[in-house]
Design a protein around this motif. Sequence first.
Motif, PDB file in Angstrom:
ATOM      1  N   TYR A 206      -6.533 -19.272 -34.912  1.00  0.00           N
ATOM      2  CA  TYR A 206      -5.319 -19.726 -34.245  1.00  0.00           C
ATOM      3  C   TYR A 206      -5.169 -21.218 -34.485  1.00  0.00           C
ATOM      4  O   TYR A 206      -6.130 -22.001 -34.329  1.00  0.00           O
ATOM      5  CB  TYR A 206      -5.427 -19.475 -32.739  1.00  0.00           C
ATOM      6  N   LEU A 207      -4.011 -21.659 -34.867  1.00  0.00           N
ATOM      7  CA  LEU A 207      -3.734 -23.082 -35.036  1.00  0.00           C
ATOM      8  C   LEU A 207      -3.304 -23.651 -33.690  1.00  0.00           C
ATOM      9  O   LEU A 207      -2.145 -23.982 -33.458  1.00  0.00           O
ATOM     10  CB  LEU A 207      -2.669 -23.293 -36.107  1.00  0.00           C
ATOM     11  N   ALA A 208      -4.297 -23.729 -32.795  1.00  0.00           N
ATOM     12  CA  ALA A 208      -4.051 -24.174 -31.424  1.00  0.00           C
ATOM     13  C   ALA A 208      -5.092 -25.226 -31.075  1.00  0.00           C
ATOM     14  O   ALA A 208      -5.928 -25.608 -31.889  1.00  0.00           O
ATOM     15  CB  ALA A 208      -4.125 -22.992 -30.472  1.00  0.00           C
ATOM     16  N   ARG A 209      -5.075 -25.670 -29.816  1.00  0.00           N
ATOM     17  CA  ARG A 209      -5.900 -26.803 -29.416  1.00  0.00           C
ATOM     18  C   ARG A 209      -7.378 -26.568 -29.680  1.00  0.00           C
ATOM     19  O   ARG A 209      -8.083 -27.411 -30.234  1.00  0.00           O
ATOM     20  CB  ARG A 209      -5.657 -27.097 -27.930  1.00  0.00           C
ATOM     21  N   GLU A 210      -7.914 -25.413 -29.297  1.00  0.00           N
ATOM     22  CA  GLU A 210      -9.339 -25.137 -29.455  1.00  0.00           C
ATOM     23  C   GLU A 210      -9.650 -24.303 -30.689  1.00  0.00           C
ATOM     24  O   GLU A 210     -10.797 -23.936 -30.920  1.00  0.00           O
ATOM     25  CB  GLU A 210      -9.870 -24.433 -28.203  1.00  0.00           C
ATOM     26  N   ASN A 211      -8.633 -23.980 -31.487  1.00  0.00           N
ATOM     27  CA  ASN A 211      -8.788 -23.235 -32.729  1.00  0.00           C
ATOM     28  C   ASN A 211      -9.698 -22.014 -32.598  1.00  0.00           C
ATOM     29  O   ASN A 211     -10.713 -21.900 -33.278  1.00  0.00           O
ATOM     30  CB  ASN A 211      -9.350 -24.158 -33.825  1.00  0.00           C
ATOM     31  N   PRO A 212      -9.372 -21.080 -31.691  1.00  0.00           N
ATOM     32  CA  PRO A 212     -10.203 -19.887 -31.565  1.00  0.00           C
ATOM     33  C   PRO A 212     -10.176 -19.057 -32.853  1.00  0.00           C
ATOM     34  O   PRO A 212      -9.123 -18.903 -33.478  1.00  0.00           O
ATOM     35  CB  PRO A 212      -9.571 -19.122 -30.400  1.00  0.00           C
ATOM     36  N   VAL A 213     -11.332 -18.540 -33.224  1.00  0.00           N
ATOM     37  CA  VAL A 213     -11.470 -17.748 -34.443  1.00  0.00           C
ATOM     38  C   VAL A 213     -11.311 -16.268 -34.095  1.00  0.00           C
ATOM     39  O   VAL A 213     -11.819 -15.790 -33.074  1.00  0.00           O
ATOM     40  CB  VAL A 213     -12.831 -18.016 -35.119  1.00  0.00           C
ATOM     41  N   LEU A 214     -10.623 -15.547 -34.955  1.00  0.00           N
ATOM     42  CA  LEU A 214     -10.384 -14.123 -34.773  1.00  0.00           C
ATOM     43  C   LEU A 214     -11.217 -13.337 -35.768  1.00  0.00           C
ATOM     44  O   LEU A 214     -11.321 -13.708 -36.942  1.00  0.00           O
ATOM     45  CB  LEU A 214      -8.899 -13.798 -34.976  1.00  0.00           C
ATOM     46  N   HIS A 215     -11.799 -12.234 -35.299  1.00  0.00           N
ATOM     47  CA  HIS A 215     -12.688 -11.406 -36.103  1.00  0.00           C
ATOM     48  C   HIS A 215     -12.140  -9.987 -36.173  1.00  0.00           C
ATOM     49  O   HIS A 215     -11.152  -9.651 -35.504  1.00  0.00           O
ATOM     50  CB  HIS A 215     -14.094 -11.416 -35.504  1.00  0.00           C
ATOM     51  N   PRO A 216     -12.763  -9.122 -36.979  1.00  0.00           N
ATOM     52  CA  PRO A 216     -12.352  -7.718 -36.978  1.00  0.00           C
ATOM     53  C   PRO A 216     -12.340  -7.126 -35.570  1.00  0.00           C
ATOM     54  O   PRO A 216     -13.189  -7.472 -34.740  1.00  0.00           O
ATOM     55  CB  PRO A 216     -13.404  -7.042 -37.868  1.00  0.00           C
ATOM     56  N   SER A 217     -11.380  -6.283 -35.306  1.00  0.00           N
ATOM     57  CA  SER A 217     -11.133  -5.645 -34.012  1.00  0.00           C
ATOM     58  C   SER A 217     -10.350  -6.533 -33.059  1.00  0.00           C
ATOM     59  O   SER A 217     -10.115  -6.145 -31.911  1.00  0.00           O
ATOM     60  CB  SER A 217     -12.428  -5.193 -33.320  1.00  0.00           C
ATOM     61  N   ASP A 218      -9.928  -7.716 -33.501  1.00  0.00           N
ATOM     62  CA  ASP A 218      -9.060  -8.560 -32.685  1.00  0.00           C
ATOM     63  C   ASP A 218      -7.596  -8.253 -33.029  1.00  0.00           C
ATOM     64  O   ASP A 218      -7.245  -8.051 -34.197  1.00  0.00           O
ATOM     65  CB  ASP A 218      -9.331 -10.046 -32.939  1.00  0.00           C
ATOM     66  N   GLY A 219      -6.781  -8.252 -31.999  1.00  0.00           N
ATOM     67  CA  GLY A 219      -5.354  -8.032 -32.191  1.00  0.00           C
ATOM     68  C   GLY A 219      -4.592  -9.321 -31.975  1.00  0.00           C
ATOM     69  O   GLY A 219      -4.961 -10.145 -31.128  1.00  0.00           O
ATOM     70  N   ILE A 220      -3.537  -9.531 -32.718  1.00  0.00           N
ATOM     71  CA  ILE A 220      -2.699 -10.720 -32.569  1.00  0.00           C
ATOM     72  C   ILE A 220      -1.231 -10.286 -32.611  1.00  0.00           C
ATOM     73  O   ILE A 220      -0.890  -9.237 -33.157  1.00  0.00           O
ATOM     74  CB  ILE A 220      -2.964 -11.771 -33.670  1.00  0.00           C
ATOM     75  N   GLY A 221      -0.397 -11.110 -32.012  1.00  0.00           N
ATOM     76  CA  GLY A 221       1.024 -10.801 -31.980  1.00  0.00           C
ATOM     77  C   GLY A 221       1.425  -9.978 -30.773  1.00  0.00           C
ATOM     78  O   GLY A 221       2.392  -9.221 -30.823  1.00  0.00           O
ATOM     79  N   GLN A 222       0.663 -10.134 -29.651  1.00  0.00           N
ATOM     80  CA  GLN A 222       1.016  -9.373 -28.443  1.00  0.00           C
ATOM     81  C   GLN A 222       2.388  -9.756 -27.901  1.00  0.00           C
ATOM     82  O   GLN A 222       2.938  -9.049 -27.054  1.00  0.00           O
ATOM     83  CB  GLN A 222      -0.039  -9.601 -27.352  1.00  0.00           C
ATOM     84  N   GLU A 223       2.941 -10.856 -28.401  1.00  0.00           N
ATOM     85  CA  GLU A 223       4.288 -11.250 -27.981  1.00  0.00           C
ATOM     86  C   GLU A 223       5.313 -10.149 -28.274  1.00  0.00           C
ATOM     87  O   GLU A 223       6.373 -10.102 -27.648  1.00  0.00           O
ATOM     88  CB  GLU A 223       4.717 -12.537 -28.695  1.00  0.00           C
ATOM     89  N   VAL A 224       4.994  -9.283 -29.218  1.00  0.00           N
ATOM     90  CA  VAL A 224       5.919  -8.221 -29.596  1.00  0.00           C
ATOM     91  C   VAL A 224       6.158  -7.243 -28.449  1.00  0.00           C
ATOM     92  O   VAL A 224       7.177  -6.537 -28.415  1.00  0.00           O
ATOM     93  CB  VAL A 224       5.373  -7.475 -30.842  1.00  0.00           C
ATOM     94  N   PHE A 225       5.236  -7.209 -27.480  1.00  0.00           N
ATOM     95  CA  PHE A 225       5.390  -6.303 -26.341  1.00  0.00           C
ATOM     96  C   PHE A 225       6.342  -6.850 -25.279  1.00  0.00           C
ATOM     97  O   PHE A 225       6.714  -6.131 -24.359  1.00  0.00           O
ATOM     98  CB  PHE A 225       4.034  -6.039 -25.685  1.00  0.00           C
ATOM     99  N   SER A 226       6.709  -8.117 -25.385  1.00  0.00           N
ATOM    100  CA  SER A 226       7.577  -8.705 -24.371  1.00  0.00           C
ATOM    101  C   SER A 226       8.982  -8.140 -24.502  1.00  0.00           C
ATOM    102  O   SER A 226       9.424  -7.729 -25.573  1.00  0.00           O
ATOM    103  CB  SER A 226       7.611 -10.230 -24.505  1.00  0.00           C
TER     104      SER A 226
END
Length: 628
Positions: free
Chosen positions: A71-91
């Motif tokens: 994630y290009l964010a303040r703490e730069n969390p790293v995403l690994h296999p089994s991580d989901g991104i784009g939950q904004e689509v559920f809004s």
Amino acid sequence: MTTTAPCSRSDALTIADAISTHPLFAKLSPLQKARLLAASTIQHFATDELLLEAHQTADHYLWILQGSAIYLARENPVLHPSDGIGQEVFSEGPPEQRKYLASVRALTAVCAIRIDHSALQDIATSLPELRSRALLTLAARLGNFNSPIKSAKPPDPPASTKPAFPYQAMLGWCTTIVLPLIVWKVCLQYALPPHSSVFLGLFTMMVLMWIFSLIDEFIPPLIVVVAILFVDLVPPRVALHGFYSRAFMLLLGVYAISALMVSSGLAYRFMLWLLIRLPDRPFWHRTALSLFGALLSIVMPSASARMSLMLPLYQEMNSSLKLRPKSPESSALAISTFTGATLFAPIFLTAKSSNLAAFSMMPSQVREQFQGSSWFFSALVVALGLSAMHFWFMRRRWLSAHQPKVLPKDRIVRQLKVMGKLQTSEWVAAFAFIVFLLGSVTPQWHQSQAAWLSGLVLVSLLALGLFDKKSFQGKIEWPMIFFLLSLDGITDSITYLGLDTLLFGRISHSLQWMDERLSLFIILAFVVTVGLRLALPLTAGMILAVTILLPTGIELGIHPWITVFLSSLFSDIWFMPYQNSTYQQAVNAGMSQNFERQTFMRYNLLLNLARVVLAFASIPYWQWLGLQ
């Protein structure tokens, strides 16, 4: 950590295994998983490529199978296999308000499953807890983002604001108030009985409300019935005739069977099975959709309901074949879907709700004769003619000069495997459908009417708990039922007040030359029905046409069923988009992006012409059946 399938295997197998272990989707029903599988694709990203971009419309969700991203964010969390991104689509909300909150960049080569917004929204609508879980996961990450997305600036108000009460509506209400009073006064001056004059004023009010679309279609006839009862124009047994007629039980049972076929997944499974069994050629792709629509027409008395069920299948097929938008092949697939939902409406008694309403308007001895398969066999010439024309066009026209596209059979097979064996609800839905179908075809065997057979199926489903209180409230089209039954009472009121005899008495001298001449009556039915449909919606237009033509036809020696069938057949003729709500439904669902409108409308004009020609071609057949 949840394990996922490697991307090296087939896409369908990879996606199916991933969905079955996904924390959000693992508890979905087999039907929901199968539909989600159809809307999912494998997507690959190179190192340093953006998976998501902040402030862009959230139109898909990604589930990482291999590789890592950040994630290009303040703490730069790293995403690994089994991580989901784009939950904004559920809004919820319009696309301009549904944005990604941060960008995501691939640290290595990434393989991910992409699921489109439309498929997720369909599931989230039926399972609100799924939306909540996805948004809670998103909320847990919000602390890592620099700042939430800024709310969109509200648009500037237009220079000239639209009036709060549109001029068309104002004109409609003024006309609806004034013109019925004029009709009532004129009728009294022409020495019509007071009760008949009041009724014609109310009838005029109902028609004007339909013409100007002032309120929902089912409300005007209900207003008329209540007004009739309030001023005691006719006895309650006449005004409320529809609510204790056999049509009421027939409608309830048919809606229950169709709802169970959809909710159990039987209809979806059958379509997938059909695609597997038929040859993988363009003609058979189109044929599958048309045949599926014909099957649904037997138990689903609404073209809009059939289209709602067929649209996801069409979209999946169109996406799988990767057809170029507005190409001849893509247009043909859209035409076959629309035609499958609408072409067979006059052919089956239960294919159109207005058929059922008009059926109850026929004399009792005629209803006894046409309650089973007799309706279909009497319409056989039209059925064969329309089918032959449609399938000839699907086979000979709109073909590609290149290699035909093929369906992903491995994905369809995987969808069927995900659905598993037939569930109990599917077995019951199949049994109910077969019982109703065979019972309607063979009334002489069980000595009962289709309406009572439909009622037996309904109470059986309720007693077994397969059609519960929630389904009974939400999956039966109560507005349509009230609409049809109210029209039934209005029709009976016309007969009770003697207005049908009065109408024919006034015009009989000008129609005597048409006596028992069916070819001329077909022309009259065409003019009346198509003329009414220019102003009225399909159901109201057909019922009003039957109201006018049925007593006229009886006096002229025309069989009542022929009158009703001609009204049903010609009510499907349309020229402008506003005349066909099913077409508007398809356009609103995005189908118009895939078909060429000129091609679609030309084919519709050919069908309109075929309906008229086949009506004349049926005359010898009807004479052979003894219907004249």
